[in-house]
Design a protein around this motif. Structure first.
Motif, PDB file in Angstrom:
ATOM      1  N   SER A  28      17.027   6.834 -10.131  1.00 49.59           N
ATOM      2  CA  SER A  28      16.155   5.721 -10.527  1.00 49.59           C
ATOM      3  C   SER A  28      14.197   6.260  -9.499  1.00 49.59           C
ATOM      4  CB  SER A  28      15.955   4.761  -9.598  1.00 49.59           C
ATOM      5  OG  SER A  28      16.111   5.066  -8.268  1.00 49.59           O
ATOM      6  N   GLY A  29      14.154   7.707  -9.474  1.00 49.13           N
ATOM      7  CA  GLY A  29      13.340   8.355  -8.641  1.00 49.13           C
ATOM      8  C   GLY A  29      13.113   8.150  -7.161  1.00 49.13           C
ATOM      9  N   HIS A  30      14.042   6.514  -6.838  1.00 45.68           N
ATOM     10  CA  HIS A  30      14.191   6.123  -5.346  1.00 45.68           C
ATOM     11  C   HIS A  30      15.163   6.138  -4.735  1.00 45.68           C
ATOM     12  CE1 HIS A  30      10.289   4.510  -5.655  1.00 45.68           C
ATOM     13  NE2 HIS A  30      10.611   4.199  -7.415  1.00 45.68           N
ATOM     14  N   GLY A  31      15.728   7.198  -3.625  1.00 48.56           N
ATOM     15  CA  GLY A  31      17.017   7.002  -2.527  1.00 48.56           C
ATOM     16  C   GLY A  31      16.628   7.959  -1.537  1.00 48.56           C
ATOM     17  N   THR A  32      18.075   7.522  -1.159  1.00 46.13           N
ATOM     18  CA  THR A  32      18.748   8.732  -0.268  1.00 46.13           C
ATOM     19  C   THR A  32      19.925   9.357  -0.459  1.00 46.13           C
ATOM     20  OG1 THR A  32      17.815   7.214   1.408  1.00 46.13           O
ATOM     21  CG2 THR A  32      18.597   8.942   2.516  1.00 46.13           C
ATOM     22  N   THR A  50      17.916   3.183  -4.634  1.00 44.61           N
ATOM     23  CA  THR A  50      17.386   1.948  -5.218  1.00 44.61           C
ATOM     24  C   THR A  50      16.828   1.340  -5.880  1.00 44.61           C
ATOM     25  OG1 THR A  50      15.010   3.031  -3.582  1.00 44.61           O
ATOM     26  CG2 THR A  50      17.034   1.866  -2.619  1.00 44.61           C
ATOM     27  N   THR A  51      16.566   0.628  -6.728  1.00 44.51           N
ATOM     28  CA  THR A  51      15.569   0.522  -8.014  1.00 44.51           C
ATOM     29  C   THR A  51      14.542  -0.441  -6.838  1.00 44.51           C
ATOM     30  OG1 THR A  51      17.735  -0.758  -8.679  1.00 44.51           O
ATOM     31  CG2 THR A  51      15.792  -1.498  -9.641  1.00 44.51           C
ATOM     32  N   LYS A  52      13.308  -0.246  -7.623  1.00 46.92           N
ATOM     33  CA  LYS A  52      12.135  -0.825  -7.423  1.00 46.92           C
ATOM     34  C   LYS A  52      11.664  -1.965  -7.810  1.00 46.92           C
ATOM     35  CE  LYS A  52       7.434   0.477  -6.417  1.00 46.92           C
ATOM     36  NZ  LYS A  52       6.931   1.030  -5.422  1.00 46.92           N
TER      37      LYS A  52
END
Length: 59
Positions: A28-32, A50-52
């Motif tokens: 998704s391009g978002h996460g840790t 995470t999903t924006k």
């Protein structure tokens, strides 16, 4: 021992016992990514994605 990495890709590289493990970015391009160390070595990587939520347009 040497290894070559591609500096044009956004990734995390983990070296353990002369072996390299690539950790790619979240889809998704978002996460840790968190590295878990045991006895002075990386034992595992925890991934949290995470999903924006898209904001609705108001009129």
């Amino acid at each position: 021992m040497e290894a070559r990495i591609n500096l044009e890709e956004d990734k995390i590289y983990i070296v353990r016992d002369q072996e390299i493990t690539e950790v790619s970015a979240p889809p998704s391009g978002h996460g840790t990514h968190s590295c878990i160390w045991i006895n002075g070595k990386v034992d595992r990587v925890e991934n949290k994605f995470t999903t924006k939520v898209k904001k609705e347009k108001t009129q």
